[in-house]
Design a protein around this motif. Structure first.
Motif, PDB file in Angstrom:
ATOM      1  N   ILE A  83     -31.529   8.262 -11.633  1.00 22.82           N
ATOM      2  CA  ILE A  83     -31.624   9.535 -12.459  1.00 22.82           C
ATOM      3  C   ILE A  83     -32.103   9.592 -13.798  1.00 22.82           C
ATOM      4  N   ILE A  84     -31.613   8.443 -14.609  1.00 20.87           N
ATOM      5  CA  ILE A  84     -32.140   8.481 -15.902  1.00 20.87           C
ATOM      6  C   ILE A  84     -33.605   8.120 -15.942  1.00 20.87           C
ATOM      7  N   GLU A  85     -34.026   7.214 -15.007  1.00 25.00           N
ATOM      8  CA  GLU A  85     -35.606   7.068 -15.146  1.00 25.00           C
ATOM      9  C   GLU A  85     -36.346   8.124 -14.844  1.00 25.00           C
ATOM     10  N   TYR A  86     -35.857   9.021 -13.758  1.00 25.25           N
ATOM     11  CA  TYR A  86     -36.664  10.347 -13.536  1.00 25.25           C
ATOM     12  C   TYR A  86     -36.305  11.204 -14.592  1.00 25.25           C
ATOM     13  N   ALA A  87     -35.147  11.269 -15.365  1.00 21.04           N
ATOM     14  CA  ALA A  87     -35.168  12.340 -16.545  1.00 21.04           C
ATOM     15  C   ALA A  87     -35.888  11.949 -17.496  1.00 21.04           C
ATOM     16  N   LYS A  88     -36.197  10.661 -18.054  1.00 13.01           N
ATOM     17  CA  LYS A  88     -37.037  10.461 -18.789  1.00 13.01           C
ATOM     18  C   LYS A  88     -38.606  10.807 -18.844  1.00 13.01           C
ATOM     19  N   ARG A  89     -38.844  11.101 -17.644  1.00 15.91           N
ATOM     20  CA  ARG A  89     -40.230  11.555 -17.440  1.00 15.91           C
ATOM     21  C   ARG A  89     -40.452  13.044 -18.135  1.00 15.91           C
ATOM     22  N   LEU A  90     -39.371  13.607 -18.573  1.00 16.84           N
ATOM     23  CA  LEU A  90     -39.653  14.743 -19.155  1.00 16.84           C
ATOM     24  C   LEU A  90     -39.960  14.814 -20.586  1.00 16.84           C
ATOM     25  N   GLU A  91     -39.615  13.526 -21.030  1.00 15.79           N
ATOM     26  CA  GLU A  91     -39.864  13.327 -22.622  1.00 15.79           C
ATOM     27  C   GLU A  91     -41.222  13.682 -23.002  1.00 15.79           C
ATOM     28  N   GLY A  92     -41.300  14.655 -24.087  1.00 13.01           N
ATOM     29  CA  GLY A  92     -42.448  14.774 -24.579  1.00 13.01           C
ATOM     30  C   GLY A  92     -43.289  16.098 -23.622  1.00 13.01           C
ATOM     31  N   LYS A  93     -42.612  16.491 -22.630  1.00 15.88           N
ATOM     32  CA  LYS A  93     -43.174  17.455 -21.744  1.00 15.88           C
ATOM     33  C   LYS A  93     -42.313  18.918 -21.778  1.00 15.88           C
ATOM     34  N   THR A  94     -42.844  19.894 -20.972  1.00 16.36           N
ATOM     35  CA  THR A  94     -41.935  21.065 -20.895  1.00 16.36           C
ATOM     36  C   THR A  94     -41.874  20.891 -19.346  1.00 16.36           C
ATOM     37  N   LEU A  95     -40.633  22.095 -19.081  1.00 20.67           N
ATOM     38  CA  LEU A  95     -40.285  22.317 -17.755  1.00 20.67           C
ATOM     39  C   LEU A  95     -41.549  22.947 -16.911  1.00 20.67           C
ATOM     40  N   ARG A  96     -42.170  23.689 -17.627  1.00 18.72           N
ATOM     41  CA  ARG A  96     -43.332  24.399 -16.971  1.00 18.72           C
ATOM     42  C   ARG A  96     -44.395  23.329 -16.665  1.00 18.72           C
ATOM     43  N   GLU A  97     -44.711  22.418 -17.239  1.00 19.77           N
ATOM     44  CA  GLU A  97     -45.583  21.072 -17.175  1.00 19.77           C
ATOM     45  C   GLU A  97     -44.962  20.221 -15.886  1.00 19.77           C
ATOM     46  N   MET A  98     -43.637  20.437 -15.855  1.00 11.16           N
ATOM     47  CA  MET A  98     -43.222  19.227 -14.907  1.00 11.16           C
ATOM     48  C   MET A  98     -42.563  19.876 -13.604  1.00 11.16           C
ATOM     49  N   CYS A  99     -42.262  20.935 -13.340  1.00  8.76           N
ATOM     50  CA  CYS A  99     -41.849  21.588 -12.238  1.00  8.76           C
ATOM     51  C   CYS A  99     -42.306  23.009 -12.136  1.00  8.76           C
ATOM     52  N   ASP A 100     -41.994  23.659 -10.977  1.00  8.23           N
ATOM     53  CA  ASP A 100     -42.279  24.987 -10.639  1.00  8.23           C
ATOM     54  C   ASP A 100     -41.150  25.887 -11.057  1.00  8.23           C
ATOM     55  N   ALA A 101     -40.775  26.082 -12.488  1.00 11.10           N
ATOM     56  CA  ALA A 101     -40.053  27.069 -12.986  1.00 11.10           C
ATOM     57  C   ALA A 101     -40.522  27.965 -13.216  1.00 11.10           C
ATOM     58  N   PRO A 102     -39.949  29.231 -13.026  1.00 14.94           N
ATOM     59  CA  PRO A 102     -40.282  30.400 -13.561  1.00 14.94           C
ATOM     60  C   PRO A 102     -40.100  30.653 -15.084  1.00 14.94           C
ATOM     61  N   ASP A 103     -40.700  31.774 -15.595  1.00 13.62           N
ATOM     62  CA  ASP A 103     -40.070  32.253 -16.806  1.00 13.62           C
ATOM     63  C   ASP A 103     -38.553  32.407 -16.855  1.00 13.62           C
ATOM     64  N   LEU A 104     -37.859  32.028 -18.079  1.00 10.12           N
ATOM     65  CA  LEU A 104     -36.467  32.379 -18.061  1.00 10.12           C
ATOM     66  C   LEU A 104     -36.147  33.425 -18.948  1.00 10.12           C
ATOM     67  N   PRO A 105     -34.684  33.941 -18.624  1.00  7.16           N
ATOM     68  CA  PRO A 105     -34.381  34.968 -19.647  1.00  7.16           C
ATOM     69  C   PRO A 105     -34.082  34.526 -21.072  1.00  7.16           C
ATOM     70  N   ASP A 106     -34.117  35.424 -22.029  1.00  6.17           N
ATOM     71  CA  ASP A 106     -34.058  34.935 -23.419  1.00  6.17           C
ATOM     72  C   ASP A 106     -32.564  34.278 -23.517  1.00  6.17           C
ATOM     73  N   PRO A 107     -32.431  33.109 -24.176  1.00  6.79           N
ATOM     74  CA  PRO A 107     -31.183  32.380 -24.116  1.00  6.79           C
ATOM     75  C   PRO A 107     -30.128  33.095 -25.219  1.00  6.79           C
ATOM     76  N   HIS A 108     -30.545  34.096 -25.754  1.00  5.07           N
ATOM     77  CA  HIS A 108     -29.559  34.923 -26.607  1.00  5.07           C
ATOM     78  C   HIS A 108     -28.705  35.857 -25.621  1.00  5.07           C
ATOM     79  N   THR A 109     -29.468  36.159 -24.648  1.00  5.27           N
ATOM     80  CA  THR A 109     -28.933  37.195 -23.452  1.00  5.27           C
ATOM     81  C   THR A 109     -28.050  36.430 -22.377  1.00  5.27           C
TER      82      THR A 109
END
Length: 454
Positions: free
Chosen positions: A23-49
């Protein structure tokens, strides 16, 4: 996994959900990246709301499991809990935690029956997959850059202080005063309010007075310390055998005690510090604590405490007054005390390293202790703030608040010269000024702390 994953019908997981290492090895692939770059994640709501939208997206779109309210660890078969936490960049470029890390709700009815070692809290944070990301207000959360992904467990050196914090909160519950719990009670761990709105109350076991629902959380200052350590920007004070149970101040005092009664010349010579350097006292503090000259002290980062050298005259009055940053007159006019930067600065925790002049400016290391302005003095500080605020509103920013007018604080210039000015809302620019703590007030507070610590 106890949570529903998408693996059976939709995707094949790229990690083994029964293995923490996988799990940690897979998580570390995210370092220096964004979710948009690493998976098919859509735009998300403003974290304030919608708080938690980033963490939910990491779980759903990157790790591939459905979100629910299951109290079991996120990766139950591996015994691993996933936590995401934001950092922000300060004006000086340093990275700090943006907020506290909420861990789990406090059950007032059950917590008095627990010991710290067997507590629900410790079980909840026994083994974390900690993912930190850089919050940037002009970006969608899927474009936040991941700073690090690490397997994290509470460091052994932090356990004594976290236990003290836990026991402090639980003692209030057991004494029937859960309604009086405050974030200022503790150093690393806090009991933060956790409800839909401030009117919500819940019952407590040893009193009929309802209390605010609260959750265990690591303070933002503690998370700053954790993150700086993981990013190799800070160092911990090394503990020797027999020091495992010492709280932060006990540990710090033990390091300083062999050097009490030594003067500044003896200390700078002993620790090979240039005595004429502006940072000489700060360097001596770091070297007493065994921390590198350019490192911050992890324990102080985690407590949100700033080290500050205080030099006392023979009569106990500080040689230098304590000042705060220059006043922004426009901000002062618009901001009530409760929301002010000044109040935030007064709530700052300091590690005072005290030297006293024994005559002929022979400054001897005298004491070390934590200090912040006591809650009962805040109304007096507020009076100073609001008086200066009224001056600005009336176009009279050139008028200050004298130390004779307020027991705790005053306002006076803090500028290079008369030409060093700042604009005001209702008149010509005026000399830069700032709020100061009165030297007589600080003298009395230091004397009180030095007596208390004995």
């Amino acid at each position: 996994m106890t949570r529903d994953t998408a693996s059976s019908n939709e995707i094949s997981l790229a990690y083994d959900p029964t293995s923490a290492d996988s799990i940690i090895e897979y998580a570390k692939r995210l370092e220096g990246k964004t979710l948009r770059e690493m998976c098919d994640a859509p735009d998300l709501p403003d974290p304030h709301t919608r708080r938690g939208s980033f963490g939910n997206a990491v779980e759903q779109y990157y790790f591939g499991y459905a979100i629910n309210s299951d109290s079991a660890p996120d990766f139950a078969e591996a015994g691993l809990e996933l936590k995401t936490t934001p950092m922000k960049k300060r004006a000086d470029g340093q990275l700090v935690a943006k907020e506290r890390l909420v861990l789990t709700m406090i059950d007032y009815m059950h917590v008095p029956m627990e010991s710290f070692e067997d507590s629900h809290l410790l079980d909840k944070v026994a083994d974390l997959a900690l993912i930190s990301y850089l919050y940037e207000p002009d970006k969608n959360p899927v474009d936040y850059k991941i700073q690090f992904a690490e397997r994290w467990q509470i460091p052994d050196g932090d356990i004594p202080q976290i236990k003290k914090d836990w026991e402090t909160v639980v003692a209030k519950v057991m004494n029937g005063h859960a309604e009086d719990i405050s974030g200022s009670d503790t150093m690393y761990l806090e009991a933060c309010t956790k409800a839909k709105d401030s009117s919500v109350r819940t019952s407590q076991p040893f009193s009929d007075v309802p209390a605010k629902p609260r959750a265990w959380a690591f303070k933002a200052s503690y998370m700053t310390g954790v993150e700086r350590q993981l990013l190799a920007h800070s160092e911990s004070i090394r503990r020797e055998s027999g020091e495992e149970s010492l709280g932060i101040l006990e540990l710090i005092r033990k390091r300083f005690e062999p050097y009490f009664s030594m003067n500044q010349d003896e200390l700078t010579e002993l620790f090979e510090v240039n005595s004429s350097a502006k940072s000489a006292y700060a360097l001596v503090t770091n070297r007493i604590l065994g921390v590198g000259d350019k490192s911050t002290i992890a324990e102080l980062d985690k407590a949100g405490a700033k080290p500050k050298t205080i030099r006392l005259r023979p009569n106990g009055t500080p040689k230098e007054a304590v000042s705060f940053p220059a006043i922004d007159y426009f901000e002062l006019e618009e901001t009530p005390f409760e929301n002010s930067l000044f109040k935030e600065q007064l709530e700052q925790l300091y590690l005072f390293v005290v030297y006293q002049d024994t005559g002929d400016e022979n400054y001897v290391l005298k004491d070390v202790f934590f200090w912040r302005m006591p809650e009962e003095d805040m109304p007096e500080a507020k009076r100073c703030y609001e008086q200066m605020r009224s001056n600005v509103k009336e176009g009279n920013a050139e008028s200050s608040v004298k130390s004779s007018e307020n027991r705790c604080c005053h306002v006076r210039p803090h500028a290079r010269n008369k030409a060093d000015t700042r604009p005001q809302p209702h008149g010509e620019p005026v000399t830069k000024k700032c709020f100061w703590l009165n030297q007589s007030y600080l003298r009395d507070e230091i004397a009180k702390m030095m007596t208390t610590e004995k």
